[in-house]
Enzyme design. Sequence first.
Site, PDB file in Angstrom:
ATOM      1  N   GLU A  83       0.794  -1.029   0.046  1.00  0.00           N
ATOM      2  CA  GLU A  83      -0.057  -0.011   0.020  1.00  0.00           C
ATOM      3  C   GLU A  83       0.801   1.235   0.104  1.00  0.00           C
ATOM      4  O   GLU A  83       1.784   1.333   0.851  1.00  0.00           O
ATOM      5  CB  GLU A  83      -0.661  -0.094   1.218  1.00  0.00           C
ATOM      6  N   CYS A  93      -5.746   5.600   6.032  1.00  0.00           N
ATOM      7  CA  CYS A  93      -5.612   4.128   5.134  1.00  0.00           C
ATOM      8  C   CYS A  93      -6.865   3.459   4.980  1.00  0.00           C
ATOM      9  O   CYS A  93      -7.694   3.537   5.802  1.00  0.00           O
ATOM     10  CB  CYS A  93      -4.665   3.262   6.056  1.00  0.00           C
ATOM     11  N   CYS A 138      -5.512  -0.990   6.435  1.00  0.00           N
ATOM     12  CA  CYS A 138      -5.843  -1.217   7.742  1.00  0.00           C
ATOM     13  C   CYS A 138      -6.962  -0.224   8.105  1.00  0.00           C
ATOM     14  O   CYS A 138      -7.218   0.917   8.614  1.00  0.00           O
ATOM     15  CB  CYS A 138      -4.747  -0.812   8.894  1.00  0.00           C
ATOM     16  N   HIS A 160      -7.203   3.217  12.789  1.00  0.00           N
ATOM     17  CA  HIS A 160      -6.918   4.526  13.005  1.00  0.00           C
ATOM     18  C   HIS A 160      -8.200   5.181  13.793  1.00  0.00           C
ATOM     19  O   HIS A 160      -8.273   6.012  14.458  1.00  0.00           O
ATOM     20  CB  HIS A 160      -6.595   5.543  11.989  1.00  0.00           C
ATOM     21  N   ARG A 172      -0.064  -4.523  11.293  1.00  0.00           N
ATOM     22  CA  ARG A 172       1.396  -4.159  11.007  1.00  0.00           C
ATOM     23  C   ARG A 172       2.111  -3.910  12.474  1.00  0.00           C
ATOM     24  O   ARG A 172       3.378  -3.466  12.343  1.00  0.00           O
ATOM     25  CB  ARG A 172       1.463  -3.243   9.956  1.00  0.00           C
ATOM     26  N   SER A 221       3.813   1.094  10.211  1.00  0.00           N
ATOM     27  CA  SER A 221       4.679   1.114   9.170  1.00  0.00           C
ATOM     28  C   SER A 221       5.775   2.409   9.471  1.00  0.00           C
ATOM     29  O   SER A 221       6.814   2.808   8.864  1.00  0.00           O
ATOM     30  CB  SER A 221       4.141   1.365   7.915  1.00  0.00           C
ATOM     31  N   CYS A 223       2.709  -0.470   4.684  1.00  0.00           N
ATOM     32  CA  CYS A 223       1.673   0.509   4.477  1.00  0.00           C
ATOM     33  C   CYS A 223       2.324   1.823   4.335  1.00  0.00           C
ATOM     34  O   CYS A 223       2.300   2.459   5.628  1.00  0.00           O
ATOM     35  CB  CYS A 223       0.606  -0.034   5.320  1.00  0.00           C
ATOM     36  N   CYS A 235      -0.309   4.553   5.628  1.00  0.00           N
ATOM     37  CA  CYS A 235      -0.179   4.722   7.099  1.00  0.00           C
ATOM     38  C   CYS A 235       1.007   5.450   7.613  1.00  0.00           C
ATOM     39  O   CYS A 235       0.832   6.263   8.516  1.00  0.00           O
ATOM     40  CB  CYS A 235      -0.166   3.436   7.500  1.00  0.00           C
TER      41      CYS A 235
HETATM   42 NI1  NFE Z   1      -2.407   1.334   6.243  1.00  0.00          NI
HETATM   43 FE1  NFE Z   1      -1.576   0.255   9.227  1.00  0.00          FE
HETATM   44  C1  NFE Z   1      -1.982  -1.241   9.968  1.00  0.00           C
HETATM   45  C2  NFE Z   1      -1.791   1.062  10.724  1.00  0.00           C
HETATM   46  S1  NFE Z   1       0.295   0.602   8.939  1.00  0.00           S
HETATM   47  S2  NFE Z   1      -2.020  -0.578   7.077  1.00  0.00           S
HETATM   48  O1  NFE Z   1      -1.592  -2.251  10.456  1.00  0.00           O
HETATM   49  O2  NFE Z   1      -1.869   1.875  11.549  1.00  0.00           O
HETATM   50  O3  NFE Z   1       1.319   1.097   9.326  1.00  0.00           O
END
Ligand code: NFE
Length: 569
Positions: free
Chosen positions: A14, A61, A64, A68, A481, A504, A548, A551
């Site tokens: 991603e 994102c 995921c 968030h 992640r 990430s 990702c 993210c």
């Molecule tokens: Ni966009 Fe995420 C996960 C978050 S990554 S995928 O899991 O927070 O860093």
Amino acid sequence: MARRLTIDPITRIEGHLRIDCEVDGGKVTNAWSSGQMWRGIELILKDRDPRDAWVFTQRICGVCTTVHAITSVRAVENALDLEVPLNAQYIRNMIMCAHGVHDHIVHTYHLAALDWVDIVSALEGDPAGAAKLGATLSDYRANSIPAITAVKEKLGSFVGTGQLGVFASGYWGHPAMALPPDVNLLAATHYLQALEVQRAANKIVSILGAKTPHVQNLAVGGVANPINPNSQSTLTLERLFAIRALIDQLKDFVHNALITDVAAIGALYADWTGYGAGVTDYLSVPDLPLDTKGTTFELPGGFVPASGIADFQAIDSYQDAYFRDGVAESVKHAWYDYSGPGTALHPFDGETAPNYTDFQDDGKYSWIKAPTFHGKRAQVGPLANVLAMVAAGHEPTTRHLNRLVALASQIAGTEIPLAALHSTIGRIAARAVRCAVLLDSLENQWQLLVDNIARGDFDTFNRPVFPKGEQRGFGYHEAPRGVLSHWVVIRDGRIANYQAVVPSTWNAGPRDDNDALGPYEASLVDNPVADPDKPLEVLRTVHSFDPCIACAIHLADADARPIVQVKAL
Ligand code: NFE
Ligand code: MG
């Protein structure tokens, strides 16, 4: 002679990640990880109502999809000392488990498997041989000769028309591809079946969260799922039993196909347990709160230092000072300015001032900041979490890990030690283990919710009240992640500062204040590269983290320039 490789974008992930490597004597001697876009969500949040932050942060994102949102409401609840009703915790926990299962299935098959599985070689596989092999590993019903024959015919018709579609630019026939045709065929069969199975996990998220990606049912203080056994328009037993059936479908696939495929790939690529360790200080956080305050959790988490799991330090509540005080972010090598002297900042004092200066090997070269935990780089993700859960004596984790290692040892014909986990293959294996653990937890959280409703508790929401003055809060979540944390400073009911420190970001970050390499960078050093024009081995290690970048930066190179030097599927 050393040769510089620039892989940009490194695909099947991603977002826009650029990886630069110096390759000498058939291996990587130096590496740089660079996030190539910037968005600024943290700035968009300034001065807004903290109750709305989760709706904005969730747009960081679409992979995921929920994490968030959940982490944001946790941060605001933490600032207000607001308790969350048990039903709301269980519903949130079920959404996070189902989302994690979805994410791990999609990564293992659709984002990582084709680094190891040769689709073209699968066409030489024998369906009877592949079915027989599958039967030695599990009693998965979909490993039948007709099912595998159907997949072989489908792949054959793709290749026959010369239109490989999404498979067009793979490194088929690469010297580092080592699986026999029957194994490739069995894995390719599961690759296609996984496209169907992943929907089951997403259905659970959408039943509880109203839609996916991006759930709609959260609120600071709880969830917006009314519970009333007498109303069809609320969360009824009928819907809960539909979720039960989906869990069973997912368990069949994860236990009997995903775990066994990963064991087979691990055993047949045993040399890859010797590459890709990188940063071996590991950070994870506990998750799935079991009380209204976040003081007990179903899944443990904490810090596992390079010295080993015996020195595990647990993180054990939403008030945990060891975690709260340990996080900082450096911009010495990232395209930002800090107003004070150039040292790392704690996220409560975090600043987001972009300043692009081009790619400088020894200077700034990424939009991703470099997080540290008590001054050290830390690797995050399923491997970190599995090590922490083993250290904490978490029974389901130990059980699923032992099964995977026993299967891999059976295929390899030799005992595989636990230390093999510190590697590229180890990250993939740990993700499979965590996927199975999350399914157990999903089942358990389902039962806790049903039992709690049966006791007559229908509460799902406590109303937040914002006092005058300043409050600070942080929320964390063990996302697919790895460790995700949001940090909010509220002043007179409005957001004064907001920082997201994302999985990430931990793993893909550039060098830090001490010029220490980030986890991607460190893991690439000493990776073999058989053919620098086809750097499959670099993809293997980077993809094993499940990058990702959307993210990681959450904050686009306005002058996007084509700088692709190698092609990567
Ligand atoms: Ni966009 Fe995420 C996960 C978050 S990554 S995928 O899991 O927070 O860093
Ligand atoms: Mg951030």
